[in-house]
Enzyme design. Structure first.
Site, PDB file in Angstrom:
ATOM      1  N   LYS A 261       1.761  51.344 -11.687  1.00 48.26           N
ATOM      2  CA  LYS A 261       1.634  51.751 -11.936  1.00 48.26           C
ATOM      3  C   LYS A 261       1.908  52.840 -10.689  1.00 48.26           C
ATOM      4  CE  LYS A 261      -2.912  54.230 -10.668  1.00 48.26           C
ATOM      5  NZ  LYS A 261      -4.233  54.020 -10.545  1.00 48.26           N
ATOM      6  N   LYS A 273     -12.537  62.098  -6.036  1.00 49.34           N
ATOM      7  CA  LYS A 273     -12.575  61.080  -5.199  1.00 49.34           C
ATOM      8  C   LYS A 273     -13.892  61.857  -3.685  1.00 49.34           C
ATOM      9  CE  LYS A 273      -9.286  58.539  -6.707  1.00 49.34           C
ATOM     10  NZ  LYS A 273     -10.433  56.757  -6.902  1.00 49.34           N
ATOM     11  N   ASP A 284      -1.696  54.226  -4.057  1.00 52.82           N
ATOM     12  CA  ASP A 284      -1.883  54.377  -5.820  1.00 52.82           C
ATOM     13  C   ASP A 284      -0.715  54.396  -6.176  1.00 52.82           C
ATOM     14  OD1 ASP A 284      -3.854  53.793  -6.771  1.00 52.82           O
ATOM     15  OD2 ASP A 284      -3.428  55.572  -7.217  1.00 52.82           O
ATOM     16  N   ARG A 347      -4.623  53.793 -15.833  1.00 52.57           N
ATOM     17  CA  ARG A 347      -4.487  53.210 -17.090  1.00 52.57           C
ATOM     18  C   ARG A 347      -2.939  54.503 -18.301  1.00 52.57           C
ATOM     19  NH1 ARG A 347     -10.298  52.100 -17.755  1.00 52.57           N
ATOM     20  NH2 ARG A 347     -10.113  52.381 -15.685  1.00 52.57           N
TER      21      ARG A 347
HETATM   22  N1  BES Z   1      -6.501  54.145  -7.757  1.00 51.57           N
HETATM   23  C1  BES Z   1      -7.721  53.940  -8.006  1.00 51.57           C
HETATM   24  C2  BES Z   1      -8.302  52.391  -8.065  1.00 51.57           C
HETATM   25  C3  BES Z   1      -8.908  52.318  -6.411  1.00 51.57           C
HETATM   26  C4  BES Z   1      -9.812  52.368  -5.753  1.00 51.57           C
HETATM   27  C5  BES Z   1      -7.683  51.030  -5.616  1.00 51.57           C
HETATM   28  C6  BES Z   1     -10.172  51.596  -4.057  1.00 51.57           C
HETATM   29  C7  BES Z   1      -7.428  51.000  -4.481  1.00 51.57           C
HETATM   30  C8  BES Z   1      -8.954  50.835  -4.054  1.00 51.57           C
HETATM   31  C9  BES Z   1      -8.214  54.047  -9.326  1.00 51.57           C
HETATM   32  O1  BES Z   1      -7.397  54.900 -10.255  1.00 51.57           O
HETATM   33  C10 BES Z   1      -9.496  54.812 -10.255  1.00 51.57           C
HETATM   34  O2  BES Z   1     -10.066  55.884  -9.812  1.00 51.57           O
HETATM   35  N2  BES Z   1     -10.465  54.152 -10.993  1.00 51.57           N
HETATM   36  C11 BES Z   1     -11.163  54.675 -11.151  1.00 51.57           C
HETATM   37  C12 BES Z   1     -11.547  54.173 -12.594  1.00 51.57           C
HETATM   38  C13 BES Z   1     -13.091  54.756 -13.017  1.00 51.57           C
HETATM   39  C14 BES Z   1     -12.732  56.037 -12.933  1.00 51.57           C
HETATM   40  C15 BES Z   1     -13.865  54.549 -13.747  1.00 51.57           C
HETATM   41  C16 BES Z   1     -12.657  53.568  -9.892  1.00 51.57           C
HETATM   42  O3  BES Z   1     -12.476  52.235  -9.459  1.00 51.57           O
HETATM   43  O4  BES Z   1     -13.424  53.849  -9.673  1.00 51.57           O
HETATM   44 ZN    ZN Z   2      -5.581  55.546  -9.106  1.00 53.03          ZN
HETATM   45 MN    MN Z   3      -7.625  57.155  -9.458  1.00 50.58          MN
END
Ligand code: BES
Ligand code: ZN
Ligand code: MN
Length: 499
Positions: A261, A273, A284, A347
């Site tokens: 990714k 966020k 990321d 994803r």
């Molecule tokens: N890049 C983030 C996941 C992440 C969070 C990596 C904290 C490292 C530290 C990912 O793209 C994301 O935002 N995931 C969401 C998914 C949700 C929206 C289904 C999450 O984990 O909240």
């Molecule tokens: Zn992400």
């Molecule tokens: Mn994200």
């Protein structure tokens, strides 16, 4: 960069800035000298262990105690590094941590000798991993900044030829060089490494290694139907990219695909966020950095296996052109995905990249990503989440355990898949009720939709382990860690050896 060589002779007479010896914890927090310290101890008239105890040393793993030697040995500084309990053989991970803690603590020195017990390889790797320093962007030298140790000499207690030992050092330099490259990309400021720049940097690094490099720009992505990569990238003024790096080995009989990714910055997009710590989302693209750096190192090591890295790269931004919750996106493989949260962008780009890897043909597929915060909730900051086909996951887990990049198997349950049924499209990108239960598993389940039943594959969620926001420890610096570069390299070698 730090260079390695083989130490020979007596460390107490070595003309270096510091000598490092090991100390065990005798069980009661009392330090005991480890093999390798004999000559130094003799030069200090046998008083070293007692002095260390008085200085508060306990022998705990990675504990660093520095002493001035005032001419008792040739080096002006002696460092004792903790190795934990002495239970026969010192583990590889303990040696890596101890060597790394020592070289980190000795930043600013030119020449260092490591007189540690045990195997050569983990000491060499740990020393180089711990010596890493990110160059940064200061316009003036930082007051008191200590640069990485320049030269590390390691002793070989092992039987074997000098040539074999030298080959081992060369290997350690290649492997840790890949880890350092991944860390540098992760630590880079996100304005300096937007998708076109990241793609160019990867292509340049891979070009020097003689890999076959293909870079798709936004036009080529449109033509190729990479709907997921385009959807995520469309909110940014810096357009998305897709990089494919192929290493072809003469006589190879197996193919391994590595997918990573590459979100150069994840704001969440329209599903934005919170501001707190959002800057960490510059990391990321850790999966992309890992697969790109690993395939270059694999090419240098030359195992008999064909390895191709697939790197989808985009910046997830909120803007007037962003994709939005409710959108239906047609992916590379034709699947229609209902977007429910633009922050589940990883994803989307990964599914397209995996589809391409599967079209190209592969015997194994490993995908790695900072996919979910749920990984950190479930397994913490050091253990990655592992999902996919059982045998292949076990193989990845075993290798991770060996190299000090632990990962733990997680299920892909039917009920989680059911929760991702869409009202309007083939599949929802997250649980349709926005239920956060099993968040990490939702990511794995979504990706499993794009994998044929008979393909051994693994999804490695590295959200926590890829980035160390806390204090440095052992061979791990603050910032990008380079996990799982070493697992990927060993996996390629394992597939080359065992099919
Ligand atoms: N890049 C983030 C996941 C992440 C969070 C990596 C904290 C490292 C530290 C990912 O793209 C994301 O935002 N995931 C969401 C998914 C949700 C929206 C289904 C999450 O984990 O909240
Ligand atoms: Zn992400
Ligand atoms: Mn994200």
């Amino acid at each position: 960069m730090t260079s390695l060589n083989l130490a020979d002779g007596d460390p107490s007479t070595a003309a270096v800035d510091a000598v490092v010896v090991g100390v065990f914890d005798d069980g009661d927090g009392v330090p005991q000298l480890a093999p390798g310290a004999e000559q130094v101890s003799a030069a200090l008239n046998g008083g070293l262990a007692d002095a260390l105890r008085r200085l508060g040393a306990t022998g705990a793993v990675g504990e660093v105690t520095k002493l001035a030697t005032f001419g008792a040995i040739k080096a002006p500084v002696l460092v004792a590094v903790g190795l934990g309990a002495d239970d026969g053989e010192v583990s590889a991970e303990t040696l890596r941590r101890a060597a790394g803690a020592a070289t980190r603590a000795l930043a600013g020195s030119d020449r260092v000798v490591l007189a540690l017990p045990g195997a050569l390889r983990p000491v060499a790797e740990g020393a180089l991993l711990g010596a890493y320093r990110f160059a940064g962007y200061r316009t003036r030298p930082q007051a008191g900044r200590r640069e990485a140790v320049k030269t590390v000499s390691v002793r070989s207690a092992e039987e074997g030829t000098k040539a074999a030992a030298r080959a081992m050092l060369k290997r350690a330099t290649t492997v840790t060089g890949a880890v350092a490259q991944a860390r540098d990309w992760i630590n880079a400021a996100p304005n300096e490494l937007r998708p076109p720049a990241f793609a160019d940097a990867i292509a340049a690094w891979a070009g020097t290694a003689g890999l076959d490099v293909e870079v798709l720009d936004e036009k080529a992505l449109k033509k190729g139907g990479y709907g997921g990569i385009l959807a995520v990238g469309q909110g940014s003024a810096a357009p998305p990219r897709f990089v494919r790096l192929a290493y072809t080995a003469r006589g190879a009989t197996s193919r391994l695909a590595l997918v990573g990714k590459g979100i150069t910055f994840d704001t969440g997009g329209v599903s934005i966020k919170p501001a707190a710590n959002m800057w960490e989302m510059k990391s990321d693209m850790s999966g992309a950095a890992a697969v790109a750096a690993a395939v270059v190192a694999i090419a240098a090591l030359g195992p008999k296996v064909n390895v191709t890295a697939y790197v989808p790269i985009a910046e997830n931004m909120p803007s007037g052109t962003s994709y939005r919750p409710g959108d239906v996106v047609t992916m590379r493989d034709g699947t229609r995905v209902e977007v429910l949260n633009t922050d589940a962008e990883g994803r989307m780009v990964l599914a397209d990249a995996m589809a391409r890897a599967i079209e190209d043909g592969t015997d194994y597929l490993l995908e790695t990503s900072t996919l979910t915060g749920g990984q950190i909730i479930a397994l913490g900051k050091r253990v990655s989440g592992l999902m996919g086909t059982e045998d292949f996951c076990n193989r990845v887990r075993d290798i991770g355990a060996r190299v000090g990049e632990p990962a733990w198997p997680m299920p892909l349950p039917d009920d989680v898949r059911k929760g991702m049924d869409s009202e309007v499209a083939d599949i929802s990108q997250v649980n349709a009720g926005m239920d956060r239960a099993g968040h990490m598993l939702q990511g794995g389940v979504f990706l499993s939709h794009f994998v044929p039943d008979d393909l051994p594959w693994a999804h490695l969620d590295i959200a926590g382990p890829s980035y160390n926001a806390g204090e440095p420890t052992g061979y791990l610096p603050k910032g990008g860690t380079g996990v799982p570069v070493r697992t990927l390299i060993e996996l390629a070698e394992d597939v080359a050896a065992n099919g």
